[in-house]
Design an enzyme around this catalytic site. Structure first.
Site, PDB file in Angstrom:
ATOM      1  N   GLY A 147      63.320 101.663   3.365  1.00  0.00           N
ATOM      2  CA  GLY A 147      62.446 101.143   4.406  1.00  0.00           C
ATOM      3  C   GLY A 147      63.138 101.056   5.746  1.00  0.00           C
ATOM      4  N   GLU A 176      65.956 105.685 -18.508  1.00  0.00           N
ATOM      5  CA  GLU A 176      66.889 106.726 -18.090  1.00  0.00           C
ATOM      6  C   GLU A 176      68.315 106.405 -18.542  1.00  0.00           C
ATOM      7  OE1 GLU A 176      64.402 108.232 -14.148  1.00  0.00           O
ATOM      8  OE2 GLU A 176      65.763 106.529 -14.000  1.00  0.00           O
ATOM      9  N   ASP A 187      60.289  96.453  -0.612  1.00  0.00           N
ATOM     10  CA  ASP A 187      60.308  95.518  -1.737  1.00  0.00           C
ATOM     11  C   ASP A 187      60.115  94.072  -1.310  1.00  0.00           C
ATOM     12  OD1 ASP A 187      60.951  97.788  -3.083  1.00  0.00           O
ATOM     13  OD2 ASP A 187      62.959  97.181  -3.688  1.00  0.00           O
ATOM     14  N   GLN A 227      58.830 105.061  -2.351  1.00  0.00           N
ATOM     15  CA  GLN A 227      57.790 105.580  -1.472  1.00  0.00           C
ATOM     16  C   GLN A 227      57.085 104.474  -0.686  1.00  0.00           C
ATOM     17  OE1 GLN A 227      56.608 108.383  -0.187  1.00  0.00           O
ATOM     18  NE2 GLN A 227      58.351 109.418  -1.089  1.00  0.00           N
TER      19      GLN A 227
END
Length: 467
Positions: A18, A177, A314, A331
């Site tokens: 951001g 992951e 966030d 995003q």
């Protein structure tokens, strides 16, 4: 940047997605930008798990901020931790390494990102590091690879099993992951390299309190991901709540009752929360916060009653067009940062501003193993190799810097086409540094709750100055 007439001053707190994209969007604007960040680098957090598992180096996912913005003449990059905001005087109080200073603003953009949440059990962090920083990733890399080394020295089968058991808490993208990569290490990379243990026998346990893996991807992709994990040998324990963590294991509550999983290596990938700075901003502005501590903002991303303060990424609590809270993903941070920059430019140009932020969801991606991923893009649901190719292209596109892309491709070739890991060097310092800093204090860092009225630790022999 100085001149006879002072230009509009924009202060950006945080150099994540951001903050960085907001600063870049103001490149040609008639403003002076001060970008304040607690590290000297921008972290590409989606690939942090690859640092922890020896695929990429930290430099490939954390390029220096000054290098990224070296050609942008209207940006002043400063190292420090914002600890307080004076909304009347329009200044921020910053604790730097051995120095405190204040910075004035005309417009303030808060893009400080999120912190790891242990759901009120912060003591778990000692034995189950999160995945939010380069320090976390390097510590986990050392713990993971050292676990095999120490297991190779043991003679008691119970000790060997404990060292070769890896528990990952959280079955979202990061946890999934991590579990997949540790399983590939054990079953593909390390076999044949040890004389006294068989890495194939390593246990990788993925734990989550919810009932699905990658629950936000939908039932079909969640089921596919679960099947892929099982094929990798990952033990998936869903509807399982962690109730205790200690150096030698983890305590859980399952449908079977209370259980203990002996394990020396634990990874915490469950839950995020806003940093303490968000609470402080809400306090001084009178804004509300949600359960995760994120600041409620107006539709245009500004703090209620303070149109000069934007909260992005966030840190903001804002419903999307579907009425659901916007997720804490890259995003959202990128688009909201650009939106804030666009609003600033409209104001300076005398054009109407206050347009609401509309998030365009470009989809979600998660890797399960080499050549296998899941992708949710609009109405498209993909899994396997096609989804992995999309993941590869997207992450290369967003990696900052040509050099980073080239070296990442080379290291991915070593790991995905071959069996090696390019970054297996670990040190005891990586394992113990975080605990030592917590115990003895970091003379160059501000404490997380270090706000106005507190003093920042200063390095010995370093004079405190202001500017």
């Amino acid at each position: 940047m100085s001149g006879t007439t002072q230009r509009h001053r924009v202060v950006i707190v945080g150099a994540g997605f951001g903050g960085l994209f907001a600063a870049k969007a103001l490149r040609h604007a008639d403003v002076d930008v001060t970008l304040i960040n607690g590290t000297t680098y921008h972290l590409f957090q989606p690939l942090l798990y690859q640092v922890a598992t020896g695929i990429l180096s930290e430099g490939e996912v954390a390029p220096p901020i000054r290098e990224i913005l070296r050609k942008q003449r209207n940006v002043d990059v400063r190292l420090g931790w914002v600890r307080d905001v004076d909304v009347e005087a329009k200044t921020v109080d910053v604790a730097g390494p051995g120095v405190s200073y204040t910075v004035g603003y005309d417009t303030l953009i808060f893009a400080a990102g999120s912190s790891q949440s242990y759901f009120g059990n912060d003591g778990f962090a000692e034995d189950a590091p999160g995945m939010k920083s380069v320090d976390d990733a390097l510590e986990l890399r050392a713990r993971i690879f050292h676990a095999f080394e120490i297991a190779d020295l043991q003679t008691d089968p119970a000790d060997i099993e404990r060292w070769m058991t890896f528990v990952i808490v959280g079955a979202g993208p990061t946890g999934t992951e991590m579990a997949g990569q540790i399983a590939e290490l054990a079953h593909r990379t390390l076999p044949g390299q040890y004389r006294h243990i068989d890495p194939h026998r390593a246990r990788v346990v993925l734990v989550d309190a919810v009932g699905a893996v990658l629950s936000t991807f939908g039932d079909r992709l969640s089921t596919r991901a679960l099947r892929e994990l099982h094929q990798l040998g990952v033990e998936v324990e869903l509807n399982t709540k962690v109730v205790g963590v200690d150096p030698t294991g983890i305590e859980v509550e399952t449908v079977r009752g209370h259980e203990r999983i002996p394990a020396m290596t634990k990874v915490w990938a469950a839950g995020v929360s806003a940093p303490p700075l968000a609470r402080r901003l809400a306090e001084v502005t009178g804004a509300g916060t949600d359960r995760a501590g994120r600041v409620h903002v107006e539709p245009d991303g500004t703090v209620p009653g303070h149109p000069e303060i934007f909260v992005v990424g966030d840190l903001m609590a804002l419903p999307g067009d579907d009425g659901k809270q916007l997720p804490g993903v890259a995003q959202v941070a990128i688009q909201s940062g650009r939106h804030a920059a666009g609003q600033i430019k409209r104001r300076l140009a005398g054009r109407p501003s206050g347009q609401p932020f509309h998030y365009f969801d470009k989809g979600s991606l998660a890797v399960i193993s080499r050549f296998s991923a899941v992708a949710s893009i609009g109405g498209l649901r993909l899994s396997g190799f096609p989804a992995w190719l999309i993941w590869l292209v997207v992450h290369l596109f967003y990696l900052v810097g040509f050099k980073n892309r080239v070296s990442a491709v080379l290291h991915w070739a070593v790991s995905f086409l071959g069996r090696g890991r390019s970054e297996r060097v670990t040190t005891l310092q990586q394992v113990h540094a975080r605990s030592a800093m917590r115990r003895y204090g970091d003379p160059f860092a501000a404490a997380p709750d270090d706000y106005a009225g507190s003093r920042t630790p200063v390095a010995a022999g370093t004079p405190r100055t202001s500017r």
